[in-house]
Design a protein around this motif. Sequence first.
Motif, PDB file in Angstrom:
ATOM      1  N   GLY A 195      77.862  26.277  44.109  1.00 23.84           N
ATOM      2  CA  GLY A 195      78.247  25.041  43.447  1.00 23.84           C
ATOM      3  C   GLY A 195      77.930  23.817  44.279  1.00 23.84           C
ATOM      4  O   GLY A 195      77.449  22.799  43.761  1.00 23.84           O
ATOM      5  N   LEU A 196      78.199  23.912  45.585  1.00 24.06           N
ATOM      6  CA  LEU A 196      77.914  22.770  46.458  1.00 24.06           C
ATOM      7  C   LEU A 196      76.413  22.526  46.559  1.00 24.06           C
ATOM      8  O   LEU A 196      75.963  21.372  46.580  1.00 24.06           O
ATOM      9  N   ALA A 197      75.627  23.605  46.593  1.00 24.02           N
ATOM     10  CA  ALA A 197      74.172  23.451  46.644  1.00 24.02           C
ATOM     11  C   ALA A 197      73.651  22.777  45.379  1.00 24.02           C
ATOM     12  O   ALA A 197      72.799  21.880  45.442  1.00 24.02           O
ATOM     13  N   THR A 198      74.170  23.199  44.226  1.00 19.31           N
ATOM     14  CA  THR A 198      73.756  22.585  42.964  1.00 19.31           C
ATOM     15  C   THR A 198      74.176  21.127  42.916  1.00 19.31           C
ATOM     16  O   THR A 198      73.410  20.254  42.497  1.00 19.31           O
ATOM     17  N   LEU A 199      75.388  20.849  43.354  1.00 20.19           N
ATOM     18  CA  LEU A 199      75.893  19.484  43.336  1.00 20.19           C
ATOM     19  C   LEU A 199      75.097  18.590  44.279  1.00 20.19           C
ATOM     20  O   LEU A 199      74.774  17.435  43.951  1.00 20.19           O
ATOM     21  N   ASP A 200      74.751  19.097  45.466  1.00 19.57           N
ATOM     22  CA  ASP A 200      73.957  18.308  46.408  1.00 19.57           C
ATOM     23  C   ASP A 200      72.569  18.001  45.842  1.00 19.57           C
ATOM     24  O   ASP A 200      72.046  16.896  46.025  1.00 19.57           O
ATOM     25  N   LYS A 201      71.988  18.967  45.143  1.00 23.23           N
ATOM     26  CA  LYS A 201      70.686  18.743  44.508  1.00 23.23           C
ATOM     27  C   LYS A 201      70.811  17.647  43.447  1.00 23.23           C
ATOM     28  O   LYS A 201      69.959  16.756  43.350  1.00 23.23           O
ATOM     29  N   TYR A 202      71.883  17.725  42.665  1.00 23.69           N
ATOM     30  CA  TYR A 202      72.137  16.718  41.634  1.00 23.69           C
ATOM     31  C   TYR A 202      72.282  15.330  42.258  1.00 23.69           C
ATOM     32  O   TYR A 202      71.670  14.358  41.801  1.00 23.69           O
ATOM     33  N   LEU A 203      73.077  15.228  43.323  1.00 26.79           N
ATOM     34  CA  LEU A 203      73.313  13.931  43.953  1.00 26.79           C
ATOM     35  C   LEU A 203      72.050  13.386  44.606  1.00 26.79           C
ATOM     36  O   LEU A 203      71.776  12.178  44.560  1.00 26.79           O
ATOM     37  N   THR A 204      71.281  14.277  45.216  1.00 28.74           N
ATOM     38  CA  THR A 204      70.054  13.846  45.885  1.00 28.74           C
ATOM     39  C   THR A 204      69.028  13.323  44.883  1.00 28.74           C
ATOM     40  O   THR A 204      68.404  12.283  45.102  1.00 28.74           O
ATOM     41  N   GLU A 205      68.877  14.045  43.770  1.00 29.08           N
ATOM     42  CA  GLU A 205      67.843  13.680  42.805  1.00 29.08           C
ATOM     43  C   GLU A 205      68.244  12.508  41.917  1.00 29.08           C
ATOM     44  O   GLU A 205      67.395  11.714  41.513  1.00 29.08           O
ATOM     45  N   THR A 206      69.515  12.392  41.610  1.00 28.58           N
ATOM     46  CA  THR A 206      69.942  11.307  40.709  1.00 28.58           C
ATOM     47  C   THR A 206      70.253  10.024  41.456  1.00 28.58           C
ATOM     48  O   THR A 206      70.289   8.952  40.859  1.00 28.58           O
ATOM     49  N   LYS A 207      70.508  10.127  42.760  1.00 31.69           N
ATOM     50  CA  LYS A 207      70.965   8.971  43.550  1.00 31.69           C
ATOM     51  C   LYS A 207      72.231   8.385  42.926  1.00 31.69           C
ATOM     52  O   LYS A 207      72.470   7.180  42.951  1.00 31.69           O
ATOM     53  N   SER A 208      73.065   9.271  42.383  1.00 31.57           N
ATOM     54  CA  SER A 208      74.259   8.832  41.671  1.00 31.57           C
ATOM     55  C   SER A 208      75.218   8.093  42.587  1.00 31.57           C
ATOM     56  O   SER A 208      75.467   8.509  43.725  1.00 31.57           O
ATOM     57  N   THR A 209      75.756   6.998  42.078  1.00 31.76           N
ATOM     58  CA  THR A 209      76.775   6.242  42.796  1.00 31.76           C
ATOM     59  C   THR A 209      78.134   6.346  42.087  1.00 31.76           C
ATOM     60  O   THR A 209      79.068   5.620  42.435  1.00 31.76           O
ATOM     61  N   LYS A 210      78.219   7.238  41.118  1.00 28.37           N
ATOM     62  CA  LYS A 210      79.474   7.395  40.384  1.00 28.37           C
ATOM     63  C   LYS A 210      80.541   7.980  41.306  1.00 28.37           C
ATOM     64  O   LYS A 210      80.330   9.035  41.909  1.00 28.37           O
ATOM     65  N   PRO A 211      81.699   7.345  41.431  1.00 27.66           N
ATOM     66  CA  PRO A 211      82.735   7.886  42.327  1.00 27.66           C
ATOM     67  C   PRO A 211      83.195   9.278  41.909  1.00 27.66           C
ATOM     68  O   PRO A 211      83.519  10.102  42.757  1.00 27.66           O
ATOM     69  N   GLU A 212      83.186   9.558  40.598  1.00 28.63           N
ATOM     70  CA  GLU A 212      83.625  10.879  40.131  1.00 28.63           C
ATOM     71  C   GLU A 212      82.744  11.988  40.698  1.00 28.63           C
ATOM     72  O   GLU A 212      83.225  13.085  40.993  1.00 28.63           O
ATOM     73  N   ASP A 213      81.452  11.698  40.839  1.00 27.80           N
ATOM     74  CA  ASP A 213      80.537  12.712  41.362  1.00 27.80           C
ATOM     75  C   ASP A 213      80.821  12.994  42.832  1.00 27.80           C
ATOM     76  O   ASP A 213      80.817  14.152  43.272  1.00 27.80           O
ATOM     77  N   GLN A 214      81.089  11.943  43.593  1.00 24.18           N
ATOM     78  CA  GLN A 214      81.403  12.127  44.999  1.00 24.18           C
ATOM     79  C   GLN A 214      82.743  12.841  45.188  1.00 24.18           C
ATOM     80  O   GLN A 214      82.902  13.658  46.094  1.00 24.18           O
ATOM     81  N   VAL A 215      83.695  12.512  44.326  1.00 26.55           N
ATOM     82  CA  VAL A 215      85.008  13.152  44.426  1.00 26.55           C
ATOM     83  C   VAL A 215      84.894  14.644  44.163  1.00 26.55           C
ATOM     84  O   VAL A 215      85.573  15.458  44.806  1.00 26.55           O
ATOM     85  N   LEU A 216      84.020  15.029  43.220  1.00 22.23           N
ATOM     86  CA  LEU A 216      83.821  16.458  42.972  1.00 22.23           C
ATOM     87  C   LEU A 216      83.299  17.147  44.228  1.00 22.23           C
ATOM     88  O   LEU A 216      83.732  18.251  44.573  1.00 22.23           O
ATOM     89  N   LYS A 217      82.378  16.485  44.930  1.00 20.76           N
ATOM     90  CA  LYS A 217      81.888  17.061  46.183  1.00 20.76           C
ATOM     91  C   LYS A 217      83.020  17.151  47.206  1.00 20.76           C
ATOM     92  O   LYS A 217      83.144  18.151  47.927  1.00 20.76           O
ATOM     93  N   GLY A 218      83.848  16.111  47.274  1.00 22.45           N
ATOM     94  CA  GLY A 218      84.977  16.148  48.194  1.00 22.45           C
ATOM     95  C   GLY A 218      85.920  17.292  47.895  1.00 22.45           C
ATOM     96  O   GLY A 218      86.423  17.955  48.807  1.00 22.45           O
TER      97      GLY A 218
END
Length: 392
Positions: free
Chosen positions: A158-181
Amino acid sequence: MLLRHTRTALLSLAIAGLLGTGVMADAQAQGRDRSERQSKQKQEVLYPNATREAPKAKSSSKMGSKLQKMIDTFNKDEFAEARTQADAILADGNANEADKALAAQIAAQSAYSTDDSAAAKAYLQQAIDFNGLDNNGHYQSMFMLAQLQLQDDQYNEGLATLDKYLTETKSTKPEDQVLKGQALYQMQRYPEAIAVLKPVIDATPDAKDSWVQLLMASYAENNQGAEATALAEKIAAKAPNDKKAQMNLAAMYMQADQMDKASAVLEKLRASGQLNEEKDYRQLYATYANMDGKEKEVIAVINDGLQKNILKPNAEVYTALAQSYYYSDQIPQAIEAWQKAAPLAKDGETYLNLAKVLYQEGKKPEAKQAAKSALEKGVKKPEDAKKIIAAP
């Protein structure tokens, strides 16, 4: 003196229970309000900074009617049939990558809506691998896959998939970062969780309480008690009438050995009638029991809880009451409480304590009877009971 004062600490830090449904629950919204969401997505670019170039290939005209039928079936909440239709498209030699990616996405949503998480994850991976969706669909599939993997305790995946998502989208949504946290917290990588969560919360004026609680829990698990307490105070100050926030603050004070502050928070809740569960009263009297010279407060809390039928009249409650009476020199009341506790205790230790007090008070016949009862229920040092029985 034959008795030894045993203090009971009930440090019920109820943080983990707060974290189970917050961020992960967002995955449950994926399968609802589809028509409205799809219409909105056609107008809104959700990932303007994405590094992926959306594919130019569109669904083939040969598959148009089958795709529309599948979508219509799905929008009627006929998930099993929609999944069957999607499987047929996935197996169709005339379907191109865009057709199959869309079919896999619909199949994933259908599987999820019927609680088949394993199939949903497999379909989502197909939707991503076919690489035929626009960026909105592609990255929402990737994000949902990360959520489901984390929800199913597949933390590394899950963390690998999420990191790929964050890297490729350059998402700044706080919800996305909180999920990683949250993922890092669940993996017990607390310093990393703090490093992700703190900047997000600091930069978000309306940060959700669940995010702050997650950061607070990360601090607590990382032995940063001062930071955890400061956050608990912040939450409690924002929600003075929120029992959960106040109880968490009290628990943090207890963990920091600030019993005076913990008892003050709990007493405010008691005064407002919010201490309405047995564990609440147990936490309050245990807080006082861990403070010097607070026997009268323990007595008052326990008697109040018993009178209101909130505290159960069990061995633990009566023993705490007896000890507090004893150490505040109220011996008759202590004896009465021990007499209530002893028959309810799992072993004979309480009877033995009762026997010692009765003997010290010159009530030898009652002391001998209590000592016999202690032996019948079993004690660690039967010789102590035997000495009382054999005494002249």
